[in-house]
Design a protein around this motif. Sequence first.
Motif, mmCIF file in Angstrom:
data_model
loop_
_atom_site.group_PDB
_atom_site.id
_atom_site.type_symbol
_atom_site.label_atom_id
_atom_site.label_comp_id
_atom_site.label_asym_id
_atom_site.label_seq_id
_atom_site.Cartn_x
_atom_site.Cartn_y
_atom_site.Cartn_z
ATOM 1 N N LEU A 165 -6.303 1.337 -3.556
ATOM 2 C CA LEU A 165 -5.933 0.818 -2.013
ATOM 3 C C LEU A 165 -7.303 0.017 -1.596
ATOM 4 O O LEU A 165 -7.007 -0.723 -0.646
ATOM 5 C CB LEU A 165 -6.136 2.178 -1.313
ATOM 6 C CG LEU A 165 -4.755 3.104 -1.399
ATOM 7 C CD1 LEU A 165 -4.777 4.426 -0.983
ATOM 8 C CD2 LEU A 165 -3.626 2.367 -0.543
ATOM 9 N N SER A 194 -11.362 3.772 2.241
ATOM 10 C CA SER A 194 -10.788 4.100 0.787
ATOM 11 C C SER A 194 -11.893 4.191 -0.191
ATOM 12 O O SER A 194 -12.110 5.290 -0.856
ATOM 13 C CB SER A 194 -9.938 2.790 0.580
ATOM 14 O OG SER A 194 -8.749 2.702 1.145
ATOM 15 N N SER A 223 1.141 3.732 -2.948
ATOM 16 C CA SER A 223 0.038 4.491 -3.436
ATOM 17 C C SER A 223 0.005 5.991 -2.361
ATOM 18 O O SER A 223 -0.957 6.829 -2.919
ATOM 19 C CB SER A 223 -1.439 3.933 -2.994
ATOM 20 O OG SER A 223 -1.521 2.821 -3.947
ATOM 21 N N TYR A 224 0.860 5.885 -1.431
ATOM 22 C CA TYR A 224 0.666 7.064 -0.412
ATOM 23 C C TYR A 224 1.891 7.927 -0.807
ATOM 24 O O TYR A 224 3.001 7.581 -0.844
ATOM 25 C CB TYR A 224 0.866 6.480 0.921
ATOM 26 C CG TYR A 224 -0.492 5.937 1.339
ATOM 27 C CD1 TYR A 224 -1.632 6.450 1.472
ATOM 28 C CD2 TYR A 224 -0.302 4.544 1.925
ATOM 29 C CE1 TYR A 224 -3.081 5.836 1.824
ATOM 30 C CE2 TYR A 224 -1.576 4.109 2.400
ATOM 31 C CZ TYR A 224 -2.772 4.681 2.232
ATOM 32 O OH TYR A 224 -3.949 4.218 2.816
ATOM 33 N N PRO A 247 0.771 -1.195 0.032
ATOM 34 C CA PRO A 247 -0.259 -0.003 -0.032
ATOM 35 C C PRO A 247 0.724 1.312 0.014
ATOM 36 O O PRO A 247 0.220 2.322 -0.517
ATOM 37 C CB PRO A 247 -0.789 -0.095 1.220
ATOM 38 C CG PRO A 247 -0.911 -1.481 1.757
ATOM 39 C CD PRO A 247 0.384 -2.115 1.207
#
Length: 282
Positions: free
Chosen positions: A200, A216, A95-96, A92
């Motif tokens: 996400l 999400s 994606s941040y 994950p």
Amino acid sequence: MGNTHIQLPDWNTLAAMDDGALPLLPTALLIARDEYPGLDPAAYDALVQSHADHLRIEVAAIESTALKMAAINRHLFEEVGYTGNHDAYYDPRNSYLNEVLERRLGNPISLAVVQMEVARRLGIPLDGVSFPGHFLVRLPVDGGLLVMDPFNGGRPLAVEELRERARPHLGGEAPDDKVLLQILTPAPHRAILARVLRNLHGLYAEAGEWDRAARSVDRVLRLIPEETDALRDRGLAYLELGHLDGARRDLTRYLQLSPEASDAEDIRERLIDAAGRRAVLH
């Protein structure tokens, strides 16, 4: 140096914002703040700005847009070392945006956001493309389009490779020029940010992290309130969390909006099952 007073938008105002007014980097950082409440948006904005400032004189001295872009890619992907996370694609953190900027590791869409932000700050109109499979970027050059793959060092993609990449997603048919151009339409910021959130949701649902999965898709609905799939996915996540009222609300609404959906029967059964569970609880 860059503006250190970056303002993160408010989740409650995004739906009403015009697509053109929706800011890409601040909203991407807003998504990250859900997972990293203490993040400092100004620090990440300044980091992106420092990439642009480093390139400013070099890029200004280059005449051709394609060569300007090549200089930007060389700096970001070779000198600074941004790269696609091939080893842990489904982490994950890819994606941040705060993690991407710190670790220099990302997935296609997050790396595209970095590439677009830096290019645009240098006056280069780089856009994202919601290409099937992997997210790409595009730049108008000399009456044509330069299409690049941010996950693989910003490598330019020839038309034939684009056709081959699209083929599996089009029932095995390679797209003709007209269809390919449609696929290569620039993605609005809203669509880019929603795709980040859907990615996400998929990761968290797969891992059974239903609170994060629900969050999400709830954020997708803040961007696109009429997104029926997100309504269904939030309802199903609520069901997993035992939040039966919320689940019933979302799934009933989903069935009202999409009575003919292929999963409508399955959703109806799950609602009936949830109603039974509720009766037992009381």
